[in-house]
Design a protein around this motif. Sequence first.
Motif, mmCIF file in Angstrom:
data_model
loop_
_atom_site.group_PDB
_atom_site.id
_atom_site.type_symbol
_atom_site.label_atom_id
_atom_site.label_comp_id
_atom_site.label_asym_id
_atom_site.label_seq_id
_atom_site.Cartn_x
_atom_site.Cartn_y
_atom_site.Cartn_z
ATOM 1 N N ASP A 141 0.797 -1.170 -0.032
ATOM 2 C CA ASP A 141 0.165 -0.103 -0.039
ATOM 3 C C ASP A 141 0.827 1.119 0.045
ATOM 4 O OD1 ASP A 141 -2.871 0.976 0.286
ATOM 5 O OD2 ASP A 141 -2.050 2.011 1.881
ATOM 6 N N ALA A 177 -10.307 -2.177 3.555
ATOM 7 C CA ALA A 177 -10.525 -1.043 2.776
ATOM 8 C C ALA A 177 -9.439 0.143 3.379
ATOM 9 C CB ALA A 177 -11.941 -0.326 3.200
ATOM 10 N N GLU A 180 -6.076 1.658 0.554
ATOM 11 C CA GLU A 180 -6.673 2.107 -0.622
ATOM 12 C C GLU A 180 -5.941 2.055 -1.946
ATOM 13 O OE1 GLU A 180 -7.883 6.049 0.031
ATOM 14 O OE2 GLU A 180 -9.449 5.480 1.940
ATOM 15 N N ARG A 183 -5.850 -1.527 -3.111
ATOM 16 C CA ARG A 183 -7.119 -1.885 -3.663
ATOM 17 C C ARG A 183 -7.425 -1.198 -5.112
ATOM 18 N NH1 ARG A 183 -11.381 -4.001 -0.210
ATOM 19 N NH2 ARG A 183 -12.953 -2.798 -1.267
#
Length: 217
Positions: A141, A177, A180, A183
């Motif tokens: 991430d 979630a 971000e 994802r």
Amino acid sequence: MLTFYGHPFSSYTWKALIALYEKDIDFDYRSVDPAFPDHMPELHAHWPVGQFPLIVHDGTPWFEASIIIEYLDRLIPEPRMIPEDPDAALKVRLLDRVFDNHVMGRMQAVVADAIRGPENHMPMIVDQSKAALETVYGWLDKELAGGGWATPHGFTLADCAAAPSLFYADWVHEIDAKYENLRGYRARLLAHPSISRCVEAARPYRAYFPLGAPDRD
């Protein structure tokens, strides 16, 4: 013509197929699904271990998805999957190994536990694998905070590795979630034409997934 052995639901098959599609290379796709019983013996004749994907070109077999992609770069240089610049190439190869070993490998450990069945279930392996996935999700991430592809060097080997590993890893241990960037990257991958083509070709085989395929993607 190049001959390709693989299975539409196989993660490493996807990895090599994505590069073939990116380069628009013609090939004879010989699925090793049981529906095509002649193809697996052919594969074993080229590589007794029997793992796939495998390609045969000019009579020579090449296997291991990363090696196949490197060979394809020599065969059809553009678009390059591994940059010519040594530093850029090193970064791409690093991310390739991260996705294969720390995402795909951990995902496959959980799937392998499901294949063993309840009587041979090893909760410690599952828990450790999911914890490792959570750790690498956090690292990725941050690594992907700039958006775009895995590296600043365009669509590369790293993205070929990322697509199937993140596709299936999210089924095994859903990406929270809070990640971000990760994802968003996974969503960009699945929308990319060469990857979307693999997703759709694999859709009829979702019943094969030992944990049960989620109703998404």
